[in-house]
Design a protein around this motif. Structure first.
Motif, PDB file in Angstrom:
ATOM      1  N   HIS A 144      50.136 105.486  81.871  1.00  0.00           N
ATOM      2  CA  HIS A 144      49.611 106.792  81.456  1.00  0.00           C
ATOM      3  C   HIS A 144      49.708 106.923  79.941  1.00  0.00           C
ATOM      4  N   SER A 145      49.117 107.955  79.398  1.00  0.00           N
ATOM      5  CA  SER A 145      49.088 108.145  77.946  1.00  0.00           C
ATOM      6  C   SER A 145      49.932 109.324  77.487  1.00  0.00           C
ATOM      7  N   ILE A 146      50.789 109.847  78.363  1.00  0.00           N
ATOM      8  CA  ILE A 146      51.653 110.967  77.977  1.00  0.00           C
ATOM      9  C   ILE A 146      52.722 110.451  77.020  1.00  0.00           C
ATOM     10  N   PRO A 147      52.859 111.039  75.843  1.00  0.00           N
ATOM     11  CA  PRO A 147      53.823 110.524  74.851  1.00  0.00           C
ATOM     12  C   PRO A 147      55.250 110.549  75.385  1.00  0.00           C
ATOM     13  N   GLY A 148      55.980 109.490  75.092  1.00  0.00           N
ATOM     14  CA  GLY A 148      57.402 109.445  75.395  1.00  0.00           C
ATOM     15  C   GLY A 148      57.772 109.020  76.789  1.00  0.00           C
ATOM     16  N   GLY A 149      56.815 108.826  77.658  1.00  0.00           N
ATOM     17  CA  GLY A 149      57.139 108.467  79.031  1.00  0.00           C
ATOM     18  C   GLY A 149      57.663 107.058  79.157  1.00  0.00           C
ATOM     19  N   ASP A 150      58.569 106.843  80.117  1.00  0.00           N
ATOM     20  CA  ASP A 150      59.098 105.501  80.346  1.00  0.00           C
ATOM     21  C   ASP A 150      58.004 104.535  80.795  1.00  0.00           C
ATOM     22  N   PHE A 151      57.039 105.051  81.540  1.00  0.00           N
ATOM     23  CA  PHE A 151      55.960 104.206  82.052  1.00  0.00           C
ATOM     24  C   PHE A 151      54.658 104.454  81.289  1.00  0.00           C
ATOM     25  N   ASN A 152      54.799 104.892  80.052  1.00  0.00           N
ATOM     26  CA  ASN A 152      53.649 105.027  79.170  1.00  0.00           C
ATOM     27  C   ASN A 152      53.038 103.667  78.889  1.00  0.00           C
ATOM     28  N   ARG A 153      51.741 103.656  78.635  1.00  0.00           N
ATOM     29  CA  ARG A 153      51.037 102.401  78.375  1.00  0.00           C
ATOM     30  C   ARG A 153      51.676 101.610  77.240  1.00  0.00           C
TER      31      ARG A 153
ATOM     32  N   ASN B  80      54.327  93.805  77.430  1.00  0.00           N
ATOM     33  CA  ASN B  80      53.418  92.799  76.906  1.00  0.00           C
ATOM     34  C   ASN B  80      52.190  93.387  76.211  1.00  0.00           C
ATOM     35  N   VAL B  81      52.289  94.627  75.741  1.00  0.00           N
ATOM     36  CA  VAL B  81      51.168  95.211  75.004  1.00  0.00           C
ATOM     37  C   VAL B  81      50.975  94.444  73.701  1.00  0.00           C
ATOM     38  N   GLY B  82      49.742  94.047  73.442  1.00  0.00           N
ATOM     39  CA  GLY B  82      49.440  93.286  72.243  1.00  0.00           C
ATOM     40  C   GLY B  82      48.919  94.150  71.118  1.00  0.00           C
ATOM     41  N   ALA B  83      48.383  93.499  70.091  1.00  0.00           N
ATOM     42  CA  ALA B  83      47.906  94.209  68.911  1.00  0.00           C
ATOM     43  C   ALA B  83      46.715  95.102  69.214  1.00  0.00           C
ATOM     44  N   ASP B  84      45.989  94.804  70.304  1.00  0.00           N
ATOM     45  CA  ASP B  84      44.838  95.633  70.645  1.00  0.00           C
ATOM     46  C   ASP B  84      45.246  96.908  71.377  1.00  0.00           C
ATOM     47  N   GLY B  85      46.552  97.105  71.612  1.00  0.00           N
ATOM     48  CA  GLY B  85      47.022  98.308  72.274  1.00  0.00           C
ATOM     49  C   GLY B  85      46.936  98.257  73.779  1.00  0.00           C
ATOM     50  N   ALA B  86      46.523  97.129  74.311  1.00  0.00           N
ATOM     51  CA  ALA B  86      46.420  96.958  75.752  1.00  0.00           C
ATOM     52  C   ALA B  86      47.299  95.790  76.182  1.00  0.00           C
ATOM     53  N   PRO B  87      47.647  95.741  77.472  1.00  0.00           N
ATOM     54  CA  PRO B  87      48.464  94.618  77.924  1.00  0.00           C
ATOM     55  C   PRO B  87      47.829  93.290  77.566  1.00  0.00           C
ATOM     56  N   GLY B  88      48.634  92.354  77.156  1.00  0.00           N
ATOM     57  CA  GLY B  88      48.135  91.050  76.747  1.00  0.00           C
ATOM     58  C   GLY B  88      48.805  90.607  75.461  1.00  0.00           C
TER      59      GLY B  88
END
Length: 565
Positions: free
Chosen positions: A424-433, A438-446
């Motif tokens: 999710h995109s809620i700021p501060g969440g433990d399970f935030n994106r 493994n989030v990379g420089a593009d802001g997505a997993p990878g």
């Protein structure tokens, strides 16, 4: 002139009376009675018929209304019963998970993450067995979630010996004329056997053949496809035969010796091991639930699970086969009973390289959206015939609810204080994106600067999102203790780290023995080092076709430790 004689008064009166009698004969004879008219007039008949028809029409309308209301209520009751049955099944499956909370924690935690590889901690026997897997895929889409885990029926595997029934599935009997080896196959595992007094052994007699196997252990997966919610269960074999019997003599051969459509004949977890000296199909047994270091085959390693792939000749994590291709063109979740019982579906009776549909995720599959079936109009491997997986013999056996519009599994995020989607995109969440390991420089997993999917170069579009990367993207997985066996990847949302004591932390406890509970040296990745997956909420939205209304079914399941608190 002669005048008439004068009549006497008496004669006059008498003559007058006679005249009256002549004029009024009734006084002497009865008056004729008028005959009543016979039948009704035409007008009266028409009025009567009209009234009868009106009454019949009213009664018919009342009856139709009452019958329709009764049918509607019956339909609603039947749909509610299906929903209650599904709710009971889901809740029962979750309550029997083999992978449970660490003692003293609020939920489950992955065995492996970046800060625990190489330390001495091992999973606890009887608690962290098997696996728990949740795929959110696109957080904005409630039709592509997958829930998969191992479970145990805490009773006996023998149906007749317990009030807690075991898991039961299809098991084809393969006779070979040898009572000893015949006994060592899944058909015998339910204990329905006959004692041969002369030989002093148990045997599968003709009356015992029920095409049913039983086990206390199983894999189960829930997913939504084409408006149907599927529950696919595969037994993890619990062998009933004596240990002196040879292992799986009729099943572990170069190729499965039945129809080569293994998942038509057996409801058991299995894979094709192309890394063996003699490549062959292998059935998983209860030893595969072991997550200790050095386990030969463990379901904690994703490549051994149903619906996952992996080249067993190299160390790989094994990605799930949830879409037809890495571009996520069509979500399929897992292969259905209809597809795996089709003769064209040869895995695990044959190697994944032999042209069957259970391939690595980089090989695109075709999908017939109108039928909701994986199909292929062309040969997948040169020299092989085109295949189609429609109309397998076990069609619809795994459907638990139809007309389903969404299947959404959310996790409880303590930092948010509510149930949220993974990534999710809620700021501060433990399970935030952003908290995916493994989030990379593009802001997505990878991994940035890495050709994650092995195609089109480094950090291409196919690697930006879920699940187009080799790091499991937007998923929660408990993994296995040995990192080298799963590609040296850290679990994406590993909300537990090891403190200075090199062990998982416990709330309100002096983990590193410095005299202070939960001090800075024990803090991990967000908060204390034992933040766990505490609970999930499952919401199923389906159309009640009888009332033409949308209905919601919600299940909340807590993972909190129930064994030590």
């Amino acid at each position: 002139m002669e005048w008439p004689k004068r009549a006497s008064l008496a004669s006059c009166i008498l003559n007058t009376y006679k005249v009256k009698q002549i004029m009024n004969p009734i006084s002497r004879t009865p008056r004729a009675v008028t005959q009543p008219r016979r039948g009704f007039t035409l007008v009266e008949l028409l009025v009567a018929v009209a009234l009868v028809l009106l009454l019949m029409t009213l009664f018919a309308q009342i009856f139709a209304t009452a019958t329709g209301a009764l049918s509607t209520q019956r339909g609603i009751a039947e749909n509610d019963q299906r929903a209650r049955r599904l709710q009971t099944t889901l809740a029962s499956d979750l309550s029997r998970m083999t992978y449970r909370a660490l003692v003293g924690t609020d939920g489950i935690v992955p065995i492996l993450d970046d800060n625990m590889s190489g330390i001495a901690w091992e999973p606890v026997d009887g608690l962290q067995e098997g696996y728990f897997y949740l795929a959110e895929n696109d957080p904005n889409n409630d039709t592509d979630d997958v829930l998969q885990f191992t479970m145990q029926a805490h009773g006996s595997q023998i149906w007749a010996d317990t009030d807690i029934p075991p898991f039961v599935g299809r098991a084809l009997f393969i006779p070979n004329g040898d009572a000893a080896t015949e006994l060592n196959q899944p058909e015998a595992d339910d204990g329905n056997l006959t004692w041969n007094g002369g030989a002093g052994t148990l045997e599968i007699a003709l009356e015992n053949e029920n095409s049913r196997g039983a086990s206390q252990f199983a894999e189960v997966v829930y997913f939504l496809r084409h408006g149907n919610l599927y529950r696919r269960m595969l037994l993890v074999r619990q062998q009933f035969a004596p240990s002196s019997s040879p292992d799986h003599p009729d099943l572990n051969s170069v190729n499965y010796g039945g129809t080569n459509t293994f998942w038509n004949d057996f409801d058991y977890s299995a894979f094709f091991d192309n890394d063996a000296v003699t490549p062959a199909m292998v059935m998983l047994d209860q030893n595969a639930l072991n997550n200790q270091t050095g386990a030969a085959i463990s379901l904690g390693m994703p490549k051994y699970r149903f619906g996952f792939w992996g080249d067993f000749q190299v160390a790989e994590s094994g990605m799930p086969r949830e879409f037809t291709d890495v571009a996520e063109t069509n979500f399929i979740g897992r292969f259905t009973h209809e597809e795996t019982s089709n003769p064209n579906f040869l895995y695990p009776g044959q190697d994944v390289a032999a042209g069957n549909p259970h391939m690595d995720r980089l090989t695109a599959l075709n999908y017939d959206a109108a039928r909701g079936i994986v199909t292929d109009g062309t040969a997948t491997v040169a020299g092989t015939a085109p295949w189609d997986l429609a109309n397998g013999t076990r069609r619809s056996e795994d459907i638990v609810l139809s007309n389903v519009h969404s299947f959404d599994v959310q996790v409880y995020d303590p930092a948010v204080g509510d149930f949220v989607n993974l990534g999710h995109s809620i700021p501060g969440g433990d399970f935030n994106r952003a908290n995916n390991r493994n989030v990379g420089a593009d802001g997505a997993p990878g991994e940035a600067g890495t050709d994650d999917d092995g195609i089109n170069g480094v950090d291409d579009d196919g690697e930006r999102g879920w699940p187009g990367t080799d790091d499991y993207g937007n998923r929660y997985d408990t993994w296995h203790r040995d990192a080298t066996l799963i590609g040296d990847l850290g679990s994406p949302y590993a909300v537990m780290t090891a403190g200075p004591d090199l062990a998982p932390g416990v709330v309100n406890f002096d983990d590193n023995s410095d005299g202070v509970d939960d001090d800075a040296g024990e803090l991990g990745w967000i908060g204390t080092d034992d933040v766990a997956l505490r609970a999930i909420k499952i919401t199923i939205r389906y159309l009640d076709t009888t009332s033409n209304q949308m209905r919601d079914l919600t299940i909340v399941h807590s993972f909190a430790d129930r064994d030590s608190n």
